[in-house]
Enzyme design. Structure first.
Site, PDB file in Angstrom:
ATOM      1  N   ASP A 102      15.544  14.370 -16.898  1.00  0.00           N
ATOM      2  CA  ASP A 102      16.095  15.796 -16.716  1.00  0.00           C
ATOM      3  C   ASP A 102      15.800  16.667 -17.917  1.00  0.00           C
ATOM      4  OD1 ASP A 102      17.554  17.361 -14.489  1.00  0.00           O
ATOM      5  OD2 ASP A 102      18.766  17.351 -16.168  1.00  0.00           O
ATOM      6  N   TYR A 222      20.838  24.930 -19.274  1.00  0.00           N
ATOM      7  CA  TYR A 222      20.546  26.025 -18.251  1.00  0.00           C
ATOM      8  C   TYR A 222      20.470  27.514 -18.902  1.00  0.00           C
ATOM      9  CZ  TYR A 222      21.873  22.473 -15.014  1.00  0.00           C
ATOM     10  OH  TYR A 222      21.788  21.058 -14.455  1.00  0.00           O
ATOM     11  N   HIS A 283      16.950  12.385  -7.769  1.00  0.00           N
ATOM     12  CA  HIS A 283      16.968  12.889  -9.119  1.00  0.00           C
ATOM     13  C   HIS A 283      17.502  11.804 -10.080  1.00  0.00           C
ATOM     14  CE1 HIS A 283      17.369  16.368 -11.621  1.00  0.00           C
ATOM     15  NE2 HIS A 283      18.564  16.144 -12.133  1.00  0.00           N
TER      16      HIS A 283
END
Length: 306
Positions: A102, A222, A283
C-alpha cells in the site's frame, strides 16, 4: 510471536518502534501502509527469518508506537524515505531488501531511486509509487479534506474505525460514499470481519492506534499522495523488483491502473520488474494468503541475494 524483539531507535530526532527477528547477514525491511502497523508483517517476518534473513518491521513515524512529529500536518513521503536511510545507518545495515505494501510501497520505491547502492531488491503490492505511477484515485477525496475524516472517525471508537476499514478495503469494489454519507457509513455494524482477520488481530491494531491516533496516517499518505514533488523528473528503479497484485484488490479498479500494470507500462520506471497476480487476492493479500506470499517473497530474496 514472543521471539520477535522490540526496541526503539532514534531516527532523525524521533523514537521509531522497531520489531526484529532473525540474525542473517542480509536484512529485509518491511514498510506498512494504512491502516496497518508492524504487526501486519507477522507472518512474513517469521518466514523470512526462518529462511535465514534478518527481518525488520517498523511503525512509521507518527504511527502507533513510534513518536509523532511535532507538526504532523507537514508530513511527507520524503520524510519516510529519509527515515529508512537513517534507520539503516543506525542499525549498521549497508544494503537491504525492501518490502512495502500500500502506501509503504511508495518509500520502498523512492529509496532506490535516490539511494540505489543501499537496495538489493524491492517487493511490493497494491501501489507502486505516487512518483512512478501516474494513476491516482480520486475516490480518497474524503480523506484529503482537512478535518472531514477526523470528524467521521471521531463518531466511532478506534477499534470500530480499524474494523470498518478492513471490511471496506477487503472488498473488490472501490468504497465510495454518496454525497450525504461519510466513509464509515458504508459498513453495517453486523458485517463480520474477513475470515483471515481475527478479533485478536483487530485488538492488536486498535491498541496501538489508541496511542497514536490518525493524524499522521491521514497526512501520509492521503493528503500528500500525488502532490509531493520529489525533485526527479525521470525516476528509474534499477534494482530487481517484484509486484504482487490481488485480482480482487479494489485498487485495480482505479481508472487506468490495471492496464498500466498488465500492459507493462510500469516497466518504463521499474525495468527489472516481475509481476504476479493472485486470482482471489484482496487488498490485504499478505494476511489473506500468507503461505503463498511468503513463498514468493523468500524465492525473490534467494534469487537476488549476492
Amino acid at each position: 510471536m514472543e521471539e520477535i524483539k522490540h526496541s526503539h531507535v532514534e531516527v532523525r530526532g524521533l523514537k521509531i518502534h522497531v520489531a526484529e527477528i532473525g540474525s542473517g547477514s542480509k536484512a529485509v525491511l518491511f514498510l506498512h501502509g494504512f491502516p496497518e502497523i508492524w504487526y501486519t508483517w507477522r507472518y512474513q517476518m517469521l518466514a523470512v527469518a526462518d529462511a535465514g534473513y534478518r527481518a525488520i518491521a517498523i511503525d512509521c513515524r507518527g504511527y502507533e508506537d513510534s513518536e509523532m512529529p511535532s507538526e504532523p500536518e507537514k508530513g511527507a513521503f520524503m520524510d519516510l524515505v529519509h527515515d529508512v536511510v537513517d534507520l539503516l545507518d543506525k542499525l549498521n545495515i549497508i544494503k537491504v531488501f525492501l518490502v512495502g505494501k500500500d502506501s509503504g510501497a511508495i518509500p520502498a520505491y523512492i529509496v532506490p531511486v535516490f539511494y540505489p547502492e543501499r537496495v538489493y531488491g524491492v517487493v511490493t503490492w497494491v501501489y507502486l509509487s505516487c512518483y512512478l505511477a501516474p494513476v491516482l484515485s480520486k475516490t480518497t477525496s474524503f480523506l484529503k479534506e482537512p478535518r472531514r475524516a477526523e470528524a467521521d472517525f471521531s463518531r466511532l471508537g478506534v477499534k470500530t474505525v480499524i474494523r470498518n476499514i478492513y471490511i471496506l478495503f477487503s472488498k473488490s469494489e472501490i468504497p465510495i460514499a454518496d454525497t450525504n454519507q461519510e466513509i464509515m457509513d458504508l459498513v453495517d455494524a453486523s458485517t463480520p470481519l474477513p475470515s483471515w482477520f481475527s478479533e485478536e488481530d483487530l485488538s492488536a491494531y486498535a491498541a496501538l492506534y489508541e496511542k497514536s491516533g490518525f493524524a499522521f496516517a491521514l497526512q501520509v499518505p492521503y493528503r500528500t499522495i500525488g502532490s509531493e514533488d520529489c525533485g526527479v523528473t525521470d525516476p528509474k528503479v534499477t534494482a530487481p523488483a517484484l509486484l504482487i497484485m490481488g485480482e480482487k484488490d479494489y485498487c485495480l479498479k482505479f481508472p487506468g491502473m490495471e492496464d498500466y500494470i498488465r500492459s507493462g507500462q510500469v516497466k518504463n520506471f521499474v525495468p527489472d520488474l516481475d509481476i504476479v497476480f493472485f486470482e482471489e487476492g484482496s487488498h490485504f493479500i499478505h494476511e489473506q494468503f500468507p503461505a503463498q506470499m511468503n513463498e514468493l517473497i523468500v524465492s525473490f530474496l534467494n534469487k537476488h541475494t549476492p
